[in-house]
Design an enzyme around this catalytic site. Structure first.
Site, short mmCIF file in Angstrom:
data_model
loop_
_atom_site.label_atom_id
_atom_site.label_comp_id
_atom_site.label_asym_id
_atom_site.label_seq_id
_atom_site.Cartn_x
_atom_site.Cartn_y
_atom_site.Cartn_z
N GLU A 1 -0.16 0.04 6.55
CA GLU A 1 0.98 0.38 7.39
C GLU A 1 1.87 1.31 6.58
O GLU A 1 2.30 0.97 5.48
CB GLU A 1 1.77 -0.87 7.82
CG GLU A 1 1.01 -1.72 8.82
CD GLU A 1 1.88 -2.79 9.50
OE1 GLU A 1 2.93 -3.17 8.92
OE2 GLU A 1 1.51 -3.23 10.60
N GLU B 1 5.18 2.78 5.65
CA GLU B 1 6.56 2.36 5.80
C GLU B 1 7.42 3.02 4.73
O GLU B 1 6.92 3.57 3.75
CB GLU B 1 6.68 0.83 5.66
CG GLU B 1 5.75 0.07 6.61
CD GLU B 1 6.12 -1.40 6.79
OE1 GLU B 1 7.21 -1.81 6.34
OE2 GLU B 1 5.31 -2.12 7.40
N ASP C 1 2.28 -1.52 3.64
CA ASP C 1 2.25 -2.95 3.98
C ASP C 1 0.83 -3.28 4.46
O ASP C 1 0.56 -3.38 5.65
CB ASP C 1 3.29 -3.20 5.07
CG ASP C 1 3.29 -4.63 5.55
OD1 ASP C 1 3.01 -5.52 4.74
OD2 ASP C 1 3.60 -4.86 6.74
N THR D 1 1.33 -5.59 -1.17
CA THR D 1 2.21 -4.57 -0.61
C THR D 1 2.43 -3.54 -1.71
O THR D 1 2.88 -3.90 -2.80
CB THR D 1 3.57 -5.18 -0.19
OG1 THR D 1 3.34 -6.25 0.74
CG2 THR D 1 4.48 -4.14 0.44
#
Lengths: 427, 427
Positions: free
Chosen positions: A203, A205, A237, A261
């Site tokens: 992800e 971010e 993430d 992460t």
């Protein structure tokens, strides 16, 4: 005007115009020269300036010992005035008109390291890690897959939805990520299975680190956000979608996210980003008073994700988007977090949630880019396809704000997928 | 038999048979004598023994400096053999047959403090705080209120459902808790409101602290749980039910929980609890191999919650239950947490979730005891009623294992509700 925002400012250290780290940036990080202890530095072009060394010779606004540390926590806890002062003095020392460091060959050799030859660390000792969900496009995309009848929850436009993540497994760019084992329940299975995730995702971010504490039981209005937010990093993430689907109700994502992460190592300060703040999207319905804010809080930050399989010779761009369209901004996220009296700490990490734009090539996760496997991504060099990540894949994120003839960039946030542990060993 | 489990063992310090802290217990905590720095101690009857002082004179299995610390992290990171060794040597020093400390009047006066005269601290620097949801009765009760058509999710009996909580707001017993502000949406309101929660609740839980690290990417099988679990405390997971109802979908509880979590200050070791482990409930359907375990992991731990309003002269018991009926046990919770490679740290806190029994007086939250306000609790002394907590209410939790003529107890986990901040000030 803040002199560090002058597009014409240059350093006596040669910096390529395409570099993420011109004299207008000066991000802070923690690095270790080979075989030596970690300390605080500033990135400039292809180099790192060791602040623990420089502060022994020059007054840079904070004592040398706060920079001889394995994290930014001690320096940053000195407060916003100090962050600004140190950045200004480092700007002066590196400025082309200033000879004091440039002409001190001994100190220069002890304080300037090639970035490719140092090892970067997670920049803060992270107290709490919180992940928001602030892109309307992402929430709508994912919501429509997980809950076709109810993609955007009724609360979504009234508060910045977020959840607590795992702080211990925040790792720095370049650290490999082992494919996690987990419990899943395929639609055609009678009971759940345990094994390597088959739906490993990234992800894209952007996160901010806080640099100020507030006491438990007090609030932080949006008007104080600039006192609290030290700077920003890129965040990957990592997510196991099949694990997430099975575990996440009713208490939210847990093991689907906690295995890793990744953050980029250089913390780009709010001061450096100041020229790139713009108006955010109109929020309709209007937000409650505690979430109202003054000024510009959306950030015109270009973001990209690149992918490389083991068979490829170089990364291919698979996503191109921008952070400016996020529905909820950092000031609102922070004010919401503290609205119930939660104590903010120096070194908390608050991530934005996946940044997805309006077009299919601007989605910030594989789940969306390949639309749940319905439109696998093509890797041009080898003809391979991807619905989710395969072992050996390298995911590389980049971000930068575009100035006049210079970039304020974030460097790289990279991680390569390792094969899983043998899950039969735990049977 | 471990000599510390001998019911006849006594200390030269007189200990009342009803005390939580006989020589069979010896829990560890961090305390500050008035005006002095915090250090590590052991509770014995009405006293605390200062290990930082005792270790300067006697070899108690670890050097004095690890006890001259504001948290247990440093001591506990020395490993399980050291935890056991220190507890055994302290047992010897306090045993009625041992004169070495008893007869050293100077050291005795410097190392024994009345418990009522010291200030207790949160025992660990907490890395990550995780909250499970492991009582079948509680999950069913709450599920039936929030989701009448779907009380127990399909995943619930296959994995110990949990979520990440907020570590920064974990506070020690005796710390007042301010009623949080938050966003809620009453059923009859068109849009959400911001203000003090009207549904402040407690949750009776038991938590364990970990005392060993595992590297990121590795797992912890249930067979290793005893190496990782240092000891247990009582936990009050304060909750704002109206905030929770509005915010919790799809990513789980966030601000409804993060404003405060209270722990009891004395960490009762697994070694002290050993005689009280019993068979847990049968798990049906059978769990996946990584969640299977050997031996006894349910704990016969009596638990109570007491409440006192400002108008009352003393606390009234409102809940009486037992920890032994929890569906998922600590070894399974830990193995599940680490099954995806999450790195466990020294000082992580893992809470059980609300402990609720089968009978209406054994429910571990106000939400269940007063059944969502349908059956308000009666406070006998004043005739007051309670559906949720009022300002000034004190919530007191107690827990103990019952030995033959002695108790291995947890002391108290108490918090009193303060009135909210003026929410109009943030308008």
């Amino acid at each position: 005007m803040d002199k560090t925002h002058d597009p014409r400012a240059t350093s006596w250290i040669e910096v390529d115009p395409s570099s993420d780290f011109p004299i207008q940036n000066l991000p802070f990080g923690v690095f270790s020269p080979e075989g030596e202890a970690p300390r605080v530095g500033v990135a400039i072009g292809e180099f790192v300036l060791d602040l623990s060394a420089v502060a022994q010779r020059f007054d840079i606004g904070a004592p040398a010992e706060v920079f001889a540390s394995r994290s930014l926590n001690r320096f940053v806890s000195l407060g916003r005035e100090t962050w600004r002062e140190v950045r200004l003095r480092v700007f002066d020392l590196l400025h082309v008109d200033n000879g004091s460091l440039r002409e001190d060959a001994d100190l220069r050799s002890r304080s300037l390291f090639e970035r490719t030859r140092v090892r970067m660390q997670v920049p803060f000792e992270i107290g709490d890690y919180v992940d928001f969900y602030s892109s309307e496009q992402h929430a709508t995309n994912v919501g429509s897959m997980f809950r076709p009848d109810n993609p955007l929850m009724p609360n979504w436009k009234h508060l910045p939805v977020g959840y607590n993540g795992r702080a211990s497994s925040v790792i720095v760019s370049g650290t490999p990520v082992r494919r996690p084992l987990g419990q899943t329940k395929p639609a055609d299975a009678e009971s759940p299975l345990f094994g390597p995730t088959k739906a490993l995702d990234f992800e894209l971010e952007v996160g901010f680190f806080t640099g100020k504490e507030n006491p438990l039981g007090e609030i932080v209005p949006t008007s104080q956000a600039r006192e609290f937010i030290f700077g920003l990093v890129l965040v990957n993430d990592w997510s196991a979608r099949d694990v997430q689907r099975w575990e996440y109700q009713p208490l939210g994502p847990f093991l689907a996210k906690s295995f890793a992460t990744t953050v980029s190592p250089w913390v780009v300060t709010l001061d450096a980003l100041e020229p790139f703040f713009v108006e955010g999207p109109v929020q309709d319905p209007p937000v409650l008073p505690y979430l109202r804010y003054e000024g510009k809080w959306a950030l015109d930050l270009h973001l990209e994700v690149w992918l490389k399989s083991t068979a490829m010779s170089k990364h291919q761009r698979i996503c191109k988007t921008n952070f400016r369209q996020m529905y909820w901004n950092m000031a609102q996220q922070l004010a919401h977090q503290a609205s119930n009296g939660t104590n903010i700490q120096v070194g908390d990490l608050y991530a934005s949630g996946t940044v997805s734009g309006d077009t299919p090539d601007s989605y910030g996760s594989m789940l969306e880019l390949a639309w749940r496997g319905e439109r696998p991504l093509k890797l041009d060099e080898t003809g391979e396809e991807r619905s989710f990540l395969q072992d050996g894949d390298s995911v590389l994120m980049r971000g930068w704000c575009e100035g006049e003839g210079y970039r304020v960039g974030f460097g790289e946030c990279e991680g390569t997928v390792l094969p899983p542990l043998d899950s039969s060993s735990s049977d």
